[in-house]
Design a protein around this motif. Structure first.
Motif, PDB file in Angstrom:
ATOM      1  N   THR A  18       0.793   3.572  -2.979  1.00 57.07           N
ATOM      2  CA  THR A  18      -0.197   4.623  -3.211  1.00 57.07           C
ATOM      3  C   THR A  18       0.294   5.975  -2.704  1.00 57.07           C
ATOM      4  O   THR A  18      -0.284   6.992  -3.028  1.00 57.07           O
ATOM      5  CB  THR A  18      -1.515   4.295  -2.506  1.00 57.07           C
ATOM      6  OG1 THR A  18      -1.240   4.195  -1.103  1.00 57.07           O
ATOM      7  CG2 THR A  18      -2.107   3.014  -3.017  1.00 57.07           C
ATOM      8  N   SER A  61       3.076   8.163  -9.344  1.00 59.01           N
ATOM      9  CA  SER A  61       2.468   7.094 -10.136  1.00 59.01           C
ATOM     10  C   SER A  61       3.527   6.388 -10.981  1.00 59.01           C
ATOM     11  O   SER A  61       3.296   5.307 -11.478  1.00 59.01           O
ATOM     12  CB  SER A  61       1.375   7.646 -11.027  1.00 59.01           C
ATOM     13  OG  SER A  61       1.906   8.673 -11.820  1.00 59.01           O
ATOM     14  N   ARG A 100       0.822  -1.206   0.000  1.00 52.94           N
ATOM     15  CA  ARG A 100       0.000   0.000   0.000  1.00 52.94           C
ATOM     16  C   ARG A 100       0.858   1.260   0.000  1.00 52.94           C
ATOM     17  O   ARG A 100       0.391   2.338  -0.334  1.00 52.94           O
ATOM     18  CB  ARG A 100      -0.963   0.014   1.193  1.00 52.94           C
ATOM     19  CG  ARG A 100      -0.263   0.128   2.512  1.00 52.94           C
ATOM     20  CD  ARG A 100      -1.122  -0.308   3.664  1.00 52.94           C
ATOM     21  NE  ARG A 100      -0.248  -0.471   4.800  1.00 52.94           N
ATOM     22  CZ  ARG A 100      -0.609  -0.277   6.045  1.00 52.94           C
ATOM     23  NH1 ARG A 100      -1.834   0.057   6.331  1.00 52.94           N
ATOM     24  NH2 ARG A 100       0.265  -0.430   7.015  1.00 52.94           N
ATOM     25  N   THR A 122       1.629   3.805   7.098  1.00 58.48           N
ATOM     26  CA  THR A 122       0.587   4.125   6.125  1.00 58.48           C
ATOM     27  C   THR A 122      -0.749   3.589   6.594  1.00 58.48           C
ATOM     28  O   THR A 122      -0.841   2.499   7.126  1.00 58.48           O
ATOM     29  CB  THR A 122       0.945   3.493   4.765  1.00 58.48           C
ATOM     30  OG1 THR A 122       2.292   3.817   4.475  1.00 58.48           O
ATOM     31  CG2 THR A 122       0.059   4.012   3.677  1.00 58.48           C
ATOM     32  N   SER A 136      -3.657   8.040  -1.095  1.00 59.47           N
ATOM     33  CA  SER A 136      -3.279   8.711  -2.334  1.00 59.47           C
ATOM     34  C   SER A 136      -4.088   9.983  -2.478  1.00 59.47           C
ATOM     35  O   SER A 136      -5.142  10.123  -1.872  1.00 59.47           O
ATOM     36  CB  SER A 136      -3.553   7.794  -3.522  1.00 59.47           C
ATOM     37  OG  SER A 136      -4.935   7.741  -3.749  1.00 59.47           O
ATOM     38  N   PRO A 172      -5.721   3.511   1.422  1.00 56.89           N
ATOM     39  CA  PRO A 172      -4.608   4.120   0.699  1.00 56.89           C
ATOM     40  C   PRO A 172      -4.647   5.638   0.788  1.00 56.89           C
ATOM     41  O   PRO A 172      -5.691   6.258   0.604  1.00 56.89           O
ATOM     42  CB  PRO A 172      -4.827   3.650  -0.734  1.00 56.89           C
ATOM     43  CG  PRO A 172      -5.633   2.432  -0.608  1.00 56.89           C
ATOM     44  CD  PRO A 172      -6.488   2.605   0.596  1.00 56.89           C
ATOM     45  N   TRP A 223       6.177   3.955  -8.194  1.00 52.58           N
ATOM     46  CA  TRP A 223       5.880   2.682  -7.500  1.00 52.58           C
ATOM     47  C   TRP A 223       6.704   1.563  -8.077  1.00 52.58           C
ATOM     48  O   TRP A 223       7.051   0.607  -7.387  1.00 52.58           O
ATOM     49  CB  TRP A 223       4.388   2.367  -7.531  1.00 52.58           C
ATOM     50  CG  TRP A 223       3.808   2.140  -8.909  1.00 52.58           C
ATOM     51  CD1 TRP A 223       3.148   3.044  -9.679  1.00 52.58           C
ATOM     52  CD2 TRP A 223       3.848   0.928  -9.670  1.00 52.58           C
ATOM     53  NE1 TRP A 223       2.782   2.487 -10.866  1.00 52.58           N
ATOM     54  CE2 TRP A 223       3.188   1.188 -10.897  1.00 52.58           C
ATOM     55  CE3 TRP A 223       4.369  -0.343  -9.455  1.00 52.58           C
ATOM     56  CZ2 TRP A 223       3.048   0.223 -11.893  1.00 52.58           C
ATOM     57  CZ3 TRP A 223       4.224  -1.306 -10.446  1.00 52.58           C
ATOM     58  CH2 TRP A 223       3.573  -1.023 -11.646  1.00 52.58           C
TER      59      TRP A 223
END
Lengths: 707, 263
Positions: free
Chosen positions: A37, A41, A34, A319, A325, A323, A271
């Motif tokens: 996220t 990107s 996770r 985290t 993000s 997520p 990622w």
């Protein structure tokens, strides 16, 4: 119900045990990943090259072509890979109540299932033997490149248990209940076991069978916590690998004032970079190939990738389950105050990799080439340099003058542009500039542009190489010209030292010059692999698309097409220069490894009639001369010198000459040979010099007008 | 803390392409201009002082032709806050005396605690402008600074001045003019953020009228020096590199020095 496992007491318990573990596995992996996220990107383009990507997955994960370069380790790994894949058939069968068996038994009167059982039996034996080798490696041989520790051993123990319990459970099953069709090894093994008596064989079967299921469930959950995670992630990692030319560094938008330039923290990574960390198998092939590591410098590419994994793990612990993000935050109106900014915001430099190590890299790409799971190390190191240079102005002091020289004089040596044509002075013929040809309106007659490069223009030794190249072109009647004062550094050293600002400044200037003369439609020839790589692979990012060939390829073409004739073997040289004698080839990283030009330099040498003794590290596995990545202008203060290490490899061949095809390699090899014990009698020569000494006189009628 | 740094755009010494035109004036088109090296050391010292103090403003002051802002931006990229560019057609052909007059007049219009300057410029190598400016303004002048330590509370500044035998420790009340050398420390390489920020920093342009000087008081007409002739220095002999063991190397070097009667 579950006829297949009728002999197994309490069989249905398999479902909660295994599928419970499986559900937990999904949660463990989700938790582990996770952190993806919370980062960028990623830089990998969302291209649709499905075919190339799929072929890559097949090639690198199923055929494992990169593994077989280390033949024994590759073979053993392949047995383990086949074992875990093939034994999956039986294991899926166990946890699905015999579904696989039911399906495979249906056609051809069950032949398929019998075959499957037989293959599993054989491979299980193969795996058990391979395990002996693997334990020996980790406990007795202990090769330097491996990360030895408990997780690696524990994985081996678990594999041993999973495979042996299954295998011996089957043997005891046969001993108790009679032969199983296809289980050739188990059936044979059962014969002596029967003497133990049915009660014992039955109990042994039950204990082993259930142990297998339990160990399988535990192993399943253990995998994502260590290097063995690669068995899941490698497919994704290979699918999303960099498809752009290896020598093309990621482009950079320098106008974006809100952006972080380069890589500073985990959040600046994509990622896919984190996946690289999770996919690393700690095999150390990168470390074994790295010239900096091999000469005692702090840089270890494996340690950097493992460091990124450790950072990802510690960031992941902070985290949230949901997520964090930007998309999720915006959609659900969540605030991110609960996320530890400290873990995500920790600089990579001095946590995953030391500051010194960042600057030790020669960007030779040996690590990337060696990595069996396609991890990208160099792009990350350059990303870290970009941040240090562009945001923090933190870099070895000597780089300052190279930067300033490139910025102000257009070349890292700080020489005036007015002396760019000095190398042509001793030549018997004139080398025209593109500007003069254009002024005469004869640009259409131009066949090729010879891109000289700064090294050949300013470095005394490499000026001789430029003259050799020009002599070959002239003798073949090639209508060529140079840019002269209008040429500037391509920006390769600046870019690889992390200064994309200076790179883009130089590159845009060159693109403008080249486009002004319509060089997009012509061929550019250069003797510098760095210019070759940058103009060919990187100028596209700035809108410059050119057809550039390395002089090795071009000269080989001139010889094979008959435009350039060479003297017969027994004739003396035309120039009276030193005869090269036996030759070894030092491949340039940016030519051989990055751009796959390996045969051409050898073809040129072949045309000159010399015999080649190859070094152990050649072609794509070449060992850097030590000048890449801007190191031509950096001090080498840590460890021993890379060029001296390479020189020893040259001397080990016993060749009289080392042939180079790169001006930096030429400088480093010449220096290395001069510094070798007592000064070596071995010479460094560019392939064009070897060829130029063997040019036959060109018949007058074939001589084309020289511009 | 307000510091004015005097900066001069000079032909890049590294380019080796410096040329004079027919009037024996620098052909500025032939070589790229950079900030004079000694001025960069002075600017670096100013930047460090402000960083330590946590407050302050650095103004770059330059008397130069119209192309100067391009060069001043490099100093602004290093971290200076603004630039003042004095330029006027009447300034063509100014000698060091005119330059000092102009810079002093411009400084009268600025507020400052200290003025920093490079000890000399790499093109003319006159080395008198900083002292002359201090004389015009009646400022304490401390030269060959290797370290500068201001005390804002006491309004004094201490300078370690390089002397032939070591250091002199000087102190003067503010405002003072200090001329520095490379001993102040390697100038920073501008970060990209700095370069981008410099694009939006202010560079004000002043004419002679703006600083209250008469066009007749400066320039070619009143120049106190004239260039009569220039010549390139003779090319140096090739470098000889000695290879071998340290003992062999030392032997060769001793022979070399003895041959030339240096030892």
């Amino acid at each position: 119900m579950f006829e297949t496992f009728a002999e197994v007491p309490a069989y249905p318990l398999v479902f909660p045990i295994f599928w419970g573990a499986f559900a937990l596995l999904v949660v463990v992996i989700a938790r582990r990943l996770r952190v993806f996220t919370a980062v960028r990107s990623g830089t990998q383009a969302s291209d649709a090259q499905v075919g190339r990507r799929a072929w890559g997955v097949f090639r690198y994960t199923v055929l494992q072509t990169k593994m077989f370069r280390w033949s024994r380790a590759g073979a053993v790994h392949y047995v383990m890979f086949l074992g875990s894949t093939i034994l999956l058939i039986g294991n899926i069968n166990i946890v699905t109540g015999g579904l696989v068996q039911a399906v495979l038994s249906w056609p051809l009167e069950g032949v398929l299932w019998v075959l499957a059982v037989a293959v599993q039996n054989v491979i299980a034996v193969g795996v058990l033997f391979s395990l002996v080798y693997l334990f020996k490696r980790r406990l007795i041989d202990r090769p330097v490149r491996l990360t030895l520790g408990r997780p690696g051993l524990l994985v081996l123990v678990m594999i041993s248990l999973v495979v042996s319990t299954e295998f011996f459970a089957q043997a005891f099953e046969v001993a108790t209940y009679g032969d199983i069709e296809g289980a050739i090894v188990a059936n044979a093994l059962a014969v002596p076991l029967q003497s133990l008596g049915e009660a014992i064989t039955h109990d042994a079967f039950v204990i082993l069978w259930w142990s297998h299921v339990v160990v399988l469930a535990v192993f399943l959950l253990y995998i994502p916590t260590n290097k063995h995670f690669h068995v899941y992630t490698v497919f994704v990692n290979v699918w999303f690998r960099k498809l752009a030319p290896r020598g093309e560094l990621p482009s950079m938008d320098l106008e974006d004032e809100t952006a972080t330039f380069g890589l500073k923290t985990l959040q600046d990574l994509g990622w896919k970079d984190l996946l690289d960390g999770f996919t690393c198998t700690e095999c150390g092939r990168c470390q074994e190939a790295c010239p900096a590591f091999n000469t005692g410098k702090p840089l270890n590419p494996k340690a950097m990738i493992m460091g990124i994994r450790v950072m990802s793990e510690s960031a992941e612990r902070t985290t949230d389950i949901i997520p964090n993000s930007p998309i999720v935050r915006d959609t659900y109106g969540l605030d991110d105050t609960r996320v530890s900014a400290a873990a995500l915001g920790q600089p990579i430099v001095d946590s995953a990799i030391s500051y010194d190590a960042v600057w030790d890299c020669v960007t030779c790409g040996a690590c990337v080439e060696a990595c069996p799971v396609l991890i990208e190390h160099v792009d990350k190191i350059v990303g870290l340099r970009r941040n240090l240079v562009l945001e923090e102005s933190r870099f070895p002091a000597e780089m300052s003058s190279a930067f300033r020289s490139m910025e102000n004089q257009g070349n890292p040596w700080g020489q005036p542009a007015s002396s760019r044509l000095d190398w042509t002075k001793p030549l018997a013929f004139e080398v025209p500039t593109v500007a003069s040809i254009a002024a005469e309106g004869r640009l259409d007659e131009l066949e090729v542009l010879y891109w000289v490069g700064c090294a050949a223009a300013f470095d005394t030794r490499n000026q001789k190489v430029a003259r050799a190249v020009a002599t070959c072109l002239h003798a073949a009647g090639v209508r060529f010209a140079v840019l002269g004062q209008e040429e500037s550094c391509t920006g390769d050293p600046a870019r690889r030292m992390g200064n994309d600002y200076v790179f883009q400044m130089l590159a845009m200037g060159n693109v403008e010059t080249l486009d002004r003369y319509g060089m997009g439609e012509r061929t550019i020839v250069t003797a510098c692999p760095h210019c070759f790589n940058t103009i060919g692979n990187e100028y596209g990012q700035l809108g410059g698309n050119y057809k550039i060939v390395h002089h090795s390829t071009f000269l080989a073409g001139l010889v094979s097409s008959g435009r350039l004739a060479t003297l017969p073997e027994e004739a003396g040289s035309t120039t009276g220069d030193h005869r090269p004698g036996s030759v070894t080839v030092h491949d340039s990283c940016y030519l051989a490894r990055y751009n796959n030009v390996i045969a051409a330099p050898r073809d040129v040498l072949g045309a000159a009639g010399v015999s080649i003794t190859e070094m152990e590290k050649s072609g794509k596995n070449t060992f850097c001369c030590g000048a890449g990545g801007g190191h031509m202008w950096m001090e080498e203060t840590r460890g021993t010198r890379i060029n001296e290490a390479r020189t020893q490899q040259v001397l080990a061949t016993g060749a009289e000459t080392v042939a180079t095809s790169c001006p930096f390699c030429m400088v480093m090899m010449s220096d290395g040979l001069a510094a070798a014990d007592g000064g070596s009698t071995v010479n460094a020569m560019d392939i064009s010099e070897v060829l130029a000494a063997r040019i036959a006189a060109v018949p007058a009628e074939r001589q084309l007008p020289v511009l | 803390m307000r510091i004015v740094v005097l900066v001069k755009p000079v032909p890049d010494p590294a380019s080796a392409g410096e040329r004079l035109d027919a009037d024996a004036r620098l052909d500025r088109a032939s070589v790229p201009a950079v900030v004079n090296g000694n001025d960069e050391f002075a600017l670096e010292a100013a930047l460090k002082l402000i960083a330590t103090a946590g407050e302050g403003e650095i103004t770059l002051l330059s008397m130069a032709p119209t192309s100067a802002p391009e060069t001043l931006r490099k100093g602004l990229a290093m971290g200076a806050h603004r630039g003042v560019h004095v330029t006027d057609p009447a300034l063509v052909g100014s000698c060091a005396v005119s330059t000092a007059t102009v810079l002093a007049a411009a400084l009268r219009k600025l507020e400052y605690d200290m003025v920093f300057a490079g000890i000399e410029a790499s093109d003319g190598i006159g080395g008198i402008v900083p002292a002359a400016v201090a004389a015009h303004l009646g400022l304490p002048f401390m030269s060959y600074a290797a370290a500068i330590e201001p005390d804002m509370a006491a309004r004094t500044v201490q300078v370690r001045r390089i002397s032939p035998t070591g250091y002199d420790l000087l102190e003067a009340p503010m405002p003072a003019l200090i001329a520095g050398t490379q001993a102040l420390g390697e100038p920073r390489y501008p970060s990209l953020k700095g370069i981008m920020a410099a694009r939006n920093k202010e560079i004000v342009t002043w004419s002679l009228a703006d600083i209250g000087l008469d066009a007749g008081s400066v320039g070619t007409a009143v120049a106190t020096t004239t260039v009569l002739d220039i010549r390139m220095p003779p090319a140096r002999a090739a470098t000889e590199i000695v290879r071998g063991t340290p003992a062999e190397g030392a032997g060769r070097i001793v022979d070399f020095l003895v041959e030339r009667r240096i030892i």
